[in-house]
Write an enzyme that holds these catalytic residues in place. Structure first.
Site, PDB file in Angstrom:
ATOM      1  N   PRO A  17       1.066  -1.460  -0.001  1.00 30.30           N
ATOM      2  CA  PRO A  17       0.259   0.117   0.148  1.00 30.30           C
ATOM      3  C   PRO A  17       1.040   1.057   0.279  1.00 30.30           C
ATOM      4  CG  PRO A  17      -0.018  -1.221   2.755  1.00 30.30           C
ATOM      5  CD  PRO A  17       0.250  -2.162   1.216  1.00 30.30           C
ATOM      6  N   MET A  18       0.909   2.652  -1.181  1.00 25.93           N
ATOM      7  CA  MET A  18       1.213   3.427  -0.460  1.00 25.93           C
ATOM      8  C   MET A  18       0.017   4.998  -0.679  1.00 25.93           C
ATOM      9  SD  MET A  18       4.512   2.390  -2.783  1.00 25.93           S
ATOM     10  CE  MET A  18       4.721   1.231  -4.315  1.00 25.93           C
ATOM     11  N   CYS A 102       2.155   3.387   9.983  1.00 24.94           N
ATOM     12  CA  CYS A 102       2.317   4.977   9.542  1.00 24.94           C
ATOM     13  C   CYS A 102       3.421   5.604  10.313  1.00 24.94           C
ATOM     14  CB  CYS A 102       1.287   5.906   8.562  1.00 24.94           C
ATOM     15  SG  CYS A 102       1.256   7.299   8.215  1.00 24.94           S
ATOM     16  N   ASN A 202       8.188  -7.522   4.177  1.00 25.75           N
ATOM     17  CA  ASN A 202       8.362  -6.466   3.628  1.00 25.75           C
ATOM     18  C   ASN A 202       9.297  -5.209   4.205  1.00 25.75           C
ATOM     19  OD1 ASN A 202       6.800  -2.904   4.025  1.00 25.75           O
ATOM     20  ND2 ASN A 202       7.287  -4.081   2.059  1.00 25.75           N
ATOM     21  N   GLY A 226       7.057  -2.188  -2.597  1.00 29.05           N
ATOM     22  CA  GLY A 226       6.787  -0.811  -2.619  1.00 29.05           C
ATOM     23  C   GLY A 226       7.527   0.119  -3.523  1.00 29.05           C
ATOM     24  N   ARG A 227       8.409   0.560  -2.869  1.00 27.51           N
ATOM     25  CA  ARG A 227       9.392   2.201  -3.895  1.00 27.51           C
ATOM     26  C   ARG A 227       9.855   0.980  -5.085  1.00 27.51           C
ATOM     27  NH1 ARG A 227      12.768   3.356   1.250  1.00 27.51           N
ATOM     28  NH2 ARG A 227      12.983   1.835   2.337  1.00 27.51           N
TER      29      ARG A 227
END
Ligand SMILES: Cc1cc2nc3c(=O)[nH]c(=O)nc-3n(C[C@H](O)[C@H](O)[C@H](O)COP(=O)(O)O)c2cc1C
Length: 330
Positions: A17-18, A102, A202, A226-227
Site C-alpha cells: 500500500p502506498m 504509518c 516487506n 513497494g518503492r
C-alpha cells in the site's frame, strides 16, 4: 500457496500500500503485471464515517483489480470498527487491512498507525473488535516496533493472530527509522516462526533475486514490494516470472516504459480529470524515467506541464532522441 482467509492468491508477490500512489490506475497496472495481491492506499476511518468525498472515492475498486486489500487507519475502536463495517458492506474489496505502520506524526498523534506498536493489548482489542464486526478477512500491516528499545514484532503479530487476524505484513523497520537504514529481516523471520497465520515480509526488496532469497531464507509466505515498483511495474512481473520459472525477464526498453507511463496517465485522467491527473503524474513520470540516460531536462519540463498531450510529447520526444543516439552508436 498464500491464502488469506478464503482468498487464495495466484502467487506470493504483493504490491505494498502506498499513499498517493496505489489508486485504481496504478493498482490495475500492477495487477496486469502479475501481482498476486494489490493493496490500496490508506484511508482514514473518520474520513469514511463523515462521508468525506475524497475518502469515499478512495474506496472505489475496479473488478479487474481483485483480489484487492483496502487499508484503513484510525486510533479509536469505535470509529475504526464503524469504518471497517462500511468497507465490508459497501465495497468490493476482498480484504480489510489495518494500518499499524504509518510513522507520520500527524497520524501517530491520533493514536493511529505505528502508535499501536507500543501496545499489544490494544492491538488485540482493536483487531478482535474489527474481526467480529465484518465478514471479510482482516489483516494488519505493521512495522517491527516503535524504536530499537520497543521491538514487539512477535508479541504484536501474536496479538493479531489471537484476535482472529487472517495475515500480517511486516515492514522490517521501526517507526523511528522512518525510511532510513535497512529493513531487519531477521525480525521478520522471528515473526514467521512464532505465528501460524501467513506472514508477508516487506522492506528493501529491489530485485527478483532478493524476493526469492527472502522467501526461502526467512520462510515468509509472501513478499510485499513497494518503492521498487514505483515507475517500474516490471519489477512485479519479473519477480513473478523468476519465482515461477527461474528466468530473469529482460528489463523494459525506454519506449516500453513510456507506453506504460501513458497508460497509467490515461487511467488516472479517467479517474481524476486531466488537471489533477497530470500534476500527479509528474512524480510517476520521473519514476518511469529513473535509470534512463540524461533525463535532467525532460524531468524539468515535465514538472511544468499541465496537459496530457504535452506530457506525451515530452516523454516520446525524449525516447526518440535516445533511440537516435543509440542507433548512431551501434
Ligand atoms: C510513497 C509511499 C507511501 C506509503 N503509504 C503507505 C500506506 O498508505 N500504508 C502503509 O501501510 N504503508 C505505506 N507505505 C509503506 C510501504 O507500504 C512499505 O512498507 C515501505 O515502502 C517499505 O517497503 P519497500 O522497501 O518495498 O518500499 C508507503 C511507502 C511509500 C514509499
Amino acid at each position: 500457496m498464500l491464502k488469506i482467509g478464503d482468498i487464495t492468491l495466484k502467487n506470493p508477490v504483493v504490491l505494498a500500500p502506498m499513499a498517493g500512489v496505489c489508486n485504481p490506475a496504478f493498482r490495475l497496472i500492477a495487477k496486469e503485471f502479475g501481482a498476486g495481491l494489490v493493496c490500496a492506499e490508506m484511508v482514514s476511518d473518520k474520513g469514511i464515517l463523515y462521508e468525506n468525498e475524497k475518502s469515499l472515492k478512495m474506496l472505489y475498486v475496479d473488478e479487474r483489480e481483485k483480489p484487492l486489500s483496502l487499508q484503513i487507519f484510525g486510533g479509536e475502536r469505535e470509529s475504526l470498527v464503524a469504518a471497517a463495517k462500511y468497507v465490508d458492506k459497501n465495497t468490493n474489496a476482498d480484504i480489510i487491512d489495518i494500518n499499524m505502520g504509518c510513522p507520520v506524526p500527524k497520524i501517530t498523534k491520533c493514536d493511529a498507525g505505528a502508535k499501536w506498536l507500543l501496545d499489544p493489548d490494544k492491538i488485540y482489542e482493536m483487531v478482535a473488535a474489527t474481526v467480529d464486526a465484518v465478514q471479510k478477512p482482516v489483516t494488519v500491516k505493521m512495522r517491527i516496533g516503535w524504536d530499537d528499545d520497543h521491538i514487539y514484532a512477535v508479541k504484536n503479530a501474536q496479538a493479531v493472530e489471537r484476535a482472529g487476524g487472517a495475515a500480517v505484513a511486516v515492514h522490517g523497520r521501526t517507526r523511528v527509522q522512518m525510511y532510513e537504514g535497512t529493513a531487519d529481516w531477521d525480525i521478520i523471520g522471528e515473526v514467521k516462526k512464532n505465528v501460524s497465520i501467513p506472514v508477508i515480509g516487506n522492506g528493501d526488496i529491489s530485485t527478483p533475486q532478493e524476493a526469492k532469497e527472502r522467501l526461502e531464507k526467512y520462510g515468509v509466505d509472501g513478499v510485499m514490494i513497494g518503492r521498487a515498483a514505483l515507475g517500474n511495474p516490471w519489477m512485479l512481473y519479473r519477480t513473478v516470472q523468476y519465482l515461477q520459472n527461474g528466468e530473469i525477464a529482460p528489463e523494459p526498453t525506454a519506449r516500453e516504459k513510456m507506453n506504460i507511463c501513458m497508460l497509467h496517465m490515461d487511467r488516472l485522467i479517467e479517474l481524476k480529470g486531466e488537471d489533477v491527473a497530470v500534476r500527479e503524474m509528474r512524480k510517476h513520470a520521473a519514476w518511469y524515467l529513473k535509470g534512463l540516460q540524461k533525463t535532467g531536462s525532460v524531468r524539468n519540463e515535465i514538472n511544468q506541464t499541465t496537459t496530457r498531450d504535452n506530457m506525451s510529447k515530452l516523454l516520446f520526444g525524449y525516447v526518440d532522441q535516445l533511440e537516435e543516439k543509440q542507433q548512431r552508436i551501434s
